[in-house]
Motif scaffolding. Structure first.
Motif: not given
Length: 369
Positions: A176, A180, A184
């Protein structure tokens, strides 16, 4: 009035026909894009495509509602307008439901988390360098000795070893920081490598100055709060000498690793502080960026020969060939407090207690809670 309405109606219908044909072509391309993004597990990309569809069909639905209202008011082509509106409503509802099902599915997947084998694969891919793997049957003494051996070997082979626990939080934190807005549970190695090249080319700032700034900020916060006394509550007195830390993760040599797996990465960087340009760590509840970690690591390496040795989701560890001199302990403990206030607040309690341990420690451990 009637002629104007008829012309407007015809123009709207022609425009809608054109848009519908265009949408047919776009949808074929969209299906291909969705297949590609799904294969890459790029759920953010899938979400963006579906969201655009919701907006597009929602706008067309509103347009046809306006057309239907105008038809009713003027008593012209009401049936045609109603059928068109019903069709647009059907398309909008269908796309919206698909979008909601997708969002709920992603949320459920996030709640269920990723299995450990997938995390191992993803973490290894992210490391992009040679590594050794240890499981939970390994003692902390064994992994510490393996680290020392790798550190010595790295001097001639051009790398610095770093212990990287395999955990969901650690993987998400590392990726991240680089991407970002990315998904995930996937790795875009083009972005990762570009980010690393950029960080390695970035000039390292003055770490001693950063430590001084952080220490001044902490003192100012304590004075402003008024509930703690700097001399009594922060510096304090050492009531009992605390033992040093010379094994990673636990103090007892016989303790087993508190993780399912830990990877010992051989990070191919020239300088010790550059490991943070390979394995980014950012304490998001403190004002310490990745570049600050690099600056502090450079300062501590040049002054104490301390090297960053492991990176976890909220923890950083340093290794020293030998502990610092007792005469340096208070000053070093103050630097540790500046770098990581929780080191004192949730750990040693006072600078004096930390100093009693530091002079016997070859490992410095920090955590940001």
């Amino acid at each position: 009035m009637d002629l104007t309405f008829i012309l407007v109606l015809i123009a709207v219908l022609v425009l809608m026909a054109f848009l519908y044909q265009r949408k047919q072509r776009k949808e074929k391309q969209m299906e291909l894009d969705l297949e590609t993004l799904t294969a890459k597990s790029d759920w953010v990309g899938v979400s963006n495509i579906l969201k655009r569809q919701v907006y597009t069909w929602g706008a067309l639905f509103l347009l046809t509602i306006g057309l239907l209202v105008a038809s009713i008011v003027n008593h012209h082509k009401v049936i045609v307008a109603a059928i068109t509106t019903a069709f647009m409503a059907y398309r909008f509802i269908k796309v919206y439901r698909l979008y909601r099902v997708f969002k709920d599915s992603v949320r459920t997947d996030d709640e269920e988390h990723v299995d450990i084998d997938e995390l191992r694969r993803l973490t290894k891919e992210f490391l992009d360098c040679h590594y050794q793997e240890f499981d939970s049957s390994t003692t902390v003494f064994e992994i510490t000795e393996a680290y020392k051996s790798a550190l010595e070997r790295g001097k001639s082979q051009g790398f610095y070893p770093v212990l990287v626990p395999v955990s969901e939080n650690n993987f998400i934190g590392l990726t991240a920081e680089i991407d970002p807005d990315g998904p995930c549970y996937s790795v875009d190695m083009k972005k990762v490598r570009a980010w690393r090249r950029n960080m390695l080319a970035t000039a390292v700032t003055d770490g001693h100055k950063k430590i001084d700034e952080l220490l001044a900020d902490s003192k100012a916060d304590i004075e402003q709060d008024g509930s703690l006394d700097w001399r009594k509550d922060i510096i304090g007195e050492c009531e009992e000498k605390l033992e040093g830390r010379n094994c990673f993760f636990e103090r007892s040599d016989n303790s087993l690793l508190p993780y399912d797996y830990v990877l010992l990465a051989e990070v191919p960087v020239k300088h010790a502080w550059e490991v943070f340009a390979w394995l980014p760590f950012y304490a998001d509840n403190y004002d310490i960026a990745v570049t600050d970690h690099m600056a502090v690591a450079k300062y501590w390496f040049e002054r104490y020969r301390a090297v960053p040795a492991y990176v976890d989701s909220d923890m950083v560890g340093y290794y020293l060939d030998k502990p610092i001199a007792k005469s340096q302990a208070i000053d070093v403990a103050l630097e540790h407090f500046a770098y990581c206030p929780d080191y004192i607040y949730q750990g040693y309690g006072t600078i004096a207690n930390a100093a009693s341990s530091i002079c016997d420690s070859s490992i410095w451990e920090f955590w940001w809670d």
